[in-house]
Scaffold this active site. Structure first.
Site, PDB file in Angstrom:
ATOM      1  N   GLN A  17       2.683  -2.177  -2.918  1.00  0.00           N
ATOM      2  CA  GLN A  17       1.464  -2.793  -3.467  1.00  0.00           C
ATOM      3  C   GLN A  17       0.398  -3.192  -2.439  1.00  0.00           C
ATOM      4  O   GLN A  17      -0.794  -2.987  -2.670  1.00  0.00           O
ATOM      5  CB  GLN A  17       1.840  -4.043  -4.293  1.00  0.00           C
ATOM      6  CG  GLN A  17       0.653  -4.646  -4.984  1.00  0.00           C
ATOM      7  CD  GLN A  17       0.929  -5.918  -5.756  1.00  0.00           C
ATOM      8  OE1 GLN A  17       0.007  -6.617  -6.117  1.00  0.00           O
ATOM      9  NE2 GLN A  17       2.171  -6.236  -6.042  1.00  0.00           N
ATOM     10  N   GLU A 139       6.179  -9.511  -1.660  1.00  0.00           N
ATOM     11  CA  GLU A 139       5.232 -10.498  -2.205  1.00  0.00           C
ATOM     12  C   GLU A 139       5.717 -11.957  -2.128  1.00  0.00           C
ATOM     13  O   GLU A 139       5.086 -12.808  -1.527  1.00  0.00           O
ATOM     14  CB  GLU A 139       4.951 -10.130  -3.677  1.00  0.00           C
ATOM     15  CG  GLU A 139       4.188 -11.159  -4.472  1.00  0.00           C
ATOM     16  CD  GLU A 139       2.749 -11.298  -4.027  1.00  0.00           C
ATOM     17  OE1 GLU A 139       2.076 -10.283  -3.883  1.00  0.00           O
ATOM     18  OE2 GLU A 139       2.312 -12.440  -3.828  1.00  0.00           O
ATOM     19  N   ASP A 168       0.637  -9.594  -1.648  1.00  0.00           N
ATOM     20  CA  ASP A 168       0.376  -8.152  -1.559  1.00  0.00           C
ATOM     21  C   ASP A 168      -1.106  -7.827  -1.714  1.00  0.00           C
ATOM     22  O   ASP A 168      -1.752  -7.341  -0.804  1.00  0.00           O
ATOM     23  CB  ASP A 168       1.158  -7.417  -2.651  1.00  0.00           C
ATOM     24  CG  ASP A 168       2.609  -7.207  -2.263  1.00  0.00           C
ATOM     25  OD1 ASP A 168       2.895  -7.186  -1.061  1.00  0.00           O
ATOM     26  OD2 ASP A 168       3.452  -7.062  -3.160  1.00  0.00           O
ATOM     27  N   GLY A 247     -11.018 -32.195  -4.600  1.00  0.00           N
ATOM     28  CA  GLY A 247     -12.381 -32.651  -4.382  1.00  0.00           C
ATOM     29  C   GLY A 247     -12.782 -33.748  -5.344  1.00  0.00           C
ATOM     30  O   GLY A 247     -11.969 -34.538  -5.800  1.00  0.00           O
ATOM     31  N   GLY A 248     -14.044 -33.791  -5.685  1.00  0.00           N
ATOM     32  CA  GLY A 248     -14.545 -34.828  -6.590  1.00  0.00           C
ATOM     33  C   GLY A 248     -14.504 -34.373  -8.039  1.00  0.00           C
ATOM     34  O   GLY A 248     -15.205 -34.922  -8.878  1.00  0.00           O
TER      35      GLY A 248
HETATM   36  N1  CAO Z   1       8.065  11.359   5.762  1.00  0.00           N
HETATM   37  C1  CAO Z   1       9.209  11.001   6.387  1.00  0.00           C
HETATM   38  N2  CAO Z   1       9.662   9.738   6.443  1.00  0.00           N
HETATM   39  C2  CAO Z   1       8.920   8.797   5.816  1.00  0.00           C
HETATM   40  C3  CAO Z   1       7.728   9.095   5.124  1.00  0.00           C
HETATM   41  C4  CAO Z   1       7.303  10.464   5.117  1.00  0.00           C
HETATM   42  N3  CAO Z   1       6.186  10.857   4.503  1.00  0.00           N
HETATM   43  N4  CAO Z   1       7.241   7.970   4.606  1.00  0.00           N
HETATM   44  C5  CAO Z   1       8.097   6.976   4.936  1.00  0.00           C
HETATM   45  N5  CAO Z   1       9.106   7.477   5.670  1.00  0.00           N
HETATM   46  C6  CAO Z   1      10.241   6.752   6.254  1.00  0.00           C
HETATM   47  C7  CAO Z   1       9.811   5.719   7.257  1.00  0.00           C
HETATM   48  O1  CAO Z   1       9.473   6.324   8.477  1.00  0.00           O
HETATM   49  C8  CAO Z   1      11.073   4.876   7.323  1.00  0.00           C
HETATM   50  O2  CAO Z   1      12.023   5.510   8.160  1.00  0.00           O
HETATM   51  P1  CAO Z   1      12.824   4.719   9.328  1.00  0.00           P
HETATM   52  O3  CAO Z   1      13.476   3.561   8.661  1.00  0.00           O
HETATM   53  O4  CAO Z   1      13.796   5.754   9.801  1.00  0.00           O
HETATM   54  O5  CAO Z   1      11.845   4.326  10.352  1.00  0.00           O
HETATM   55  C9  CAO Z   1      11.602   4.950   5.906  1.00  0.00           C
HETATM   56  O6  CAO Z   1      10.872   5.987   5.256  1.00  0.00           O
HETATM   57  C10 CAO Z   1      11.461   3.694   5.080  1.00  0.00           C
HETATM   58  O7  CAO Z   1      10.199   3.066   5.280  1.00  0.00           O
HETATM   59  P2  CAO Z   1      10.073   1.501   5.123  1.00  0.00           P
HETATM   60  O8  CAO Z   1      11.117   0.844   5.983  1.00  0.00           O
HETATM   61  O9  CAO Z   1       8.674   1.105   5.344  1.00  0.00           O
HETATM   62  O10 CAO Z   1      10.415   1.328   3.571  1.00  0.00           O
HETATM   63  P3  CAO Z   1      11.438   0.320   2.876  1.00  0.00           P
HETATM   64  O11 CAO Z   1      11.446   0.711   1.450  1.00  0.00           O
HETATM   65  O12 CAO Z   1      12.743   0.254   3.556  1.00  0.00           O
HETATM   66  O13 CAO Z   1      10.725  -1.114   3.048  1.00  0.00           O
HETATM   67  C11 CAO Z   1       8.898  -2.656   2.774  1.00  0.00           C
HETATM   68  C12 CAO Z   1       9.639  -1.452   2.211  1.00  0.00           C
HETATM   69  C13 CAO Z   1       7.677  -2.863   1.912  1.00  0.00           C
HETATM   70  C14 CAO Z   1       9.777  -3.888   2.738  1.00  0.00           C
HETATM   71  C15 CAO Z   1       8.474  -2.372   4.223  1.00  0.00           C
HETATM   72  O14 CAO Z   1       7.763  -1.176   4.275  1.00  0.00           O
HETATM   73  C16 CAO Z   1       7.634  -3.474   4.824  1.00  0.00           C
HETATM   74  O15 CAO Z   1       8.123  -4.531   5.237  1.00  0.00           O
HETATM   75  N6  CAO Z   1       6.312  -3.240   4.936  1.00  0.00           N
HETATM   76  C17 CAO Z   1       5.395  -4.162   5.543  1.00  0.00           C
HETATM   77  C18 CAO Z   1       5.138  -5.332   4.654  1.00  0.00           C
HETATM   78  C19 CAO Z   1       4.571  -4.930   3.313  1.00  0.00           C
HETATM   79  O16 CAO Z   1       3.609  -4.222   3.183  1.00  0.00           O
HETATM   80  N7  CAO Z   1       5.171  -5.477   2.279  1.00  0.00           N
HETATM   81  C20 CAO Z   1       4.583  -5.371   0.945  1.00  0.00           C
HETATM   82  C21 CAO Z   1       5.340  -4.532   0.075  1.00  0.00           C
HETATM   83  S1  CAO Z   1       4.806  -4.752  -1.559  1.00  0.00           S
HETATM   84  O17 CAO Z   1       5.614  -6.107  -2.076  1.00  0.00           O
END
Ligand code: CAO
Length: 420
Positions: A17, A139, A168, A247-248
């Site tokens: 998101q 989130e 988000d 506030g007020g």
């Molecule tokens: N081709 C190949 N690999 C890909 C890819 C693509 N097109 N797109 C993603 N990947 C891979 C990533 O490189 C990653 O691989 P590694 O773990 O080997 O490095 C893997 O997919 C998983 O990506 P991720 O760790 O970002 O995804 P997740 O589902 O495990 O985690 C989230 C999701 C949101 C917790 C994490 O991305 C995060 O903390 N993001 C930053 C904070 C954020 O935006 N949070 C809001 C989310 S909405 O509530």
């Protein structure tokens, strides 16, 4: 009419998101947003909270309007070459992977900047540098870590998260502002830069008034909080203040006619100093205009429960819309508690484009929230979200200028999944 961001290409490496909120706004303003998704998988939200089996979910479609989708495996050698060419072509790269994921792919900032010194690379992470920098964050974690949850809810209840997605979508909005600022800066410097927003920081920014109150505690009780009038001592941290407003302008959510059966038969009611006398007349307490203990705002602060209970006996005789109709001409600020159903049925919001009806080949028609920011010379047309990999071939040919032979090789390498 030219769109404000026409000509700007965005490599959209976002998912879930926070990031998609940001790139959707860039798309609404006319940027060409190219969403890069894992072949055969795509953004996880496509298949989350599914209401129509087989179709992209509303979770996905409502966050990914005005984008094109390319399937690309960025860990495959050919995929890396394609990604490198995308980085060369684009003005902005936006990502919200887990910390370190982009580096592990071989596309950290140094490499990206080397490939295209003009590119702006924008990232969302849960936390900024420090002890939690490596955490994955969603989130509600951000709402808790950013101070919002500790200050939301009632004094005698647990901390609460809010339905508005300030972690988000709030972070996505901050990132969007950072990107257009960096684009503006690039006009003068010719160089790209990194833009980073931590979800904790974005939530804290939105909860700024609660940090204000934290420091005001040193000077004594927070008199506009109901607990002051109730004689409950304040602790060391900004407390939860229910539905009090600051506030007020003391305010409360009050019951309206029908509250016994309708969970949203309520109104917000503010007793601003400027309209106090009109409030007194309206609710049938004209003496309160001059009575000792009621006449001035500071005197009223320890009687807010009594005052709002009295106002509520009046609002309970009216529907929330009648309260609005009676108070608005008197400039008394009130607001009906609108349900999502009522909002979805508000024709006025469709006329302004705040709500839109979008047609989708898998889902049929659905309601979406349009762009809340209105630019007079860059009107927004909301187009449906792309199907997974719908534009893969188009982007390889028209944006990256691969010839037919090269496209064939890319497809057979497995870098872009099945050609559609
Ligand atoms: N081709 C190949 N690999 C890909 C890819 C693509 N097109 N797109 C993603 N990947 C891979 C990533 O490189 C990653 O691989 P590694 O773990 O080997 O490095 C893997 O997919 C998983 O990506 P991720 O760790 O970002 O995804 P997740 O589902 O495990 O985690 C989230 C999701 C949101 C917790 C994490 O991305 C995060 O903390 N993001 C930053 C904070 C954020 O935006 N949070 C809001 C989310 S909405 O509530």
């Amino acid at each position: 009419m030219m769109k404000a961001l026409e000509g700007i290409k965005v490599l959209d490496f976002t998912h879930v998101q926070s990031g998609p909120t940001c790139t959707q706004i860039l798309g609404w303003f006319g940027a060409d947003v190219i969403k890069v998704e894992r072949p055969g998988v795509g953004d996880a939200t496509r298949k989350q909270l599914v209401d129509k089996p087989g179709a992209d979910s509303l979770y996905f479609t409502m966050l990914n309007h005005n984008k094109r989708s390319i399937e690309l495996n960025s860990k495959n050698e050919t995929g890396k070459e394609v990604l490198t060419r995308l980085i060369k072509e684009c003005d902005v790269l936006v990502e919200n992977f887990a910390p370190g994921a982009l580096d592990r792919m071989g596309f950290g900032w140094d490499r990206v900047h080397e490939i295209n010194p003009r590119i702006i690379m924008a990232s969302i992470k849960g936390f900024g540098p420090g002890q939690y920098a490596d955490c994955k964050v969603y989130e509600n974690v951000a709402q808790c870590a950013g101070g919002s949850a500790s200050t939301t809810g009632f004094l005698d209840g647990p901390p609460l998260v809010t339905g508005a997605q300030i972690g988000d979508s709030g972070t996505g909005l901050h990132l969007c502002l950072g990107i257009v600022t960096a684009l503006f800066h690039r006009e003068k410097s010719g160089l790209g830069q990194r833009v980073s927003v931590a979800m904790q920081d974005a939530v804290l920014n939105l909860a700024r008034v609660k940090m204000r109150d934290q420091q005001r505690l040193d000077a004594g009780p927070l008199k506009e909080y109901s607990q002051f009038g109730e004689g409950i001592p304040f602790g060391e941290a900004t407390p939860r203040s229910g539905n009090d407003s600051g506030g007020g302008q003391p305010g409360r959510i009050l019951k309206c006619k029908g509250w016994e059966t309708d969970p949203n038969a309520y109104t917000y009611f503010i007793i601003q100093a400027a309209v106090w006398e009109k409030v007194c007349d309206l609710i049938g307490e004209p003496d309160w205009k001059t009575a000792e203990g009621f006449a001035s705002p500071p005197e009223r602060l320890d009687k807010l429960n009594q005052i709002f209970e009295r106002i509520e006996t009046w609002t309970m005789t009216k529907s929330k819309f009648e309260v609005m109709d009676l108070c608005n001409p008197l400039d008394i600020p009130v607001g009906p508690i609108l349900s999502m159903k009522e909002i979805a049925e508000d024709d006025g919001l469709y006329e302004t484009g705040t709500l839109v009806k979008v047609d989708h080949p898998e889902r049929g028609e659905y309601i979406s929230v349009g762009c809340p920011i209105k630019l007079s010379a860059s009107p927004v047309e909301v187009s449906r979200s792309p199907l997974l990999g719908e534009h893969t071939l188009e982007i390889l040919k028209d944006v990256l200028h691969y010839d037919d032979n090269e496209v064939e090789n890319i497809v057979s390498s497995g870098a872009v999944g099945e050609a559609k």
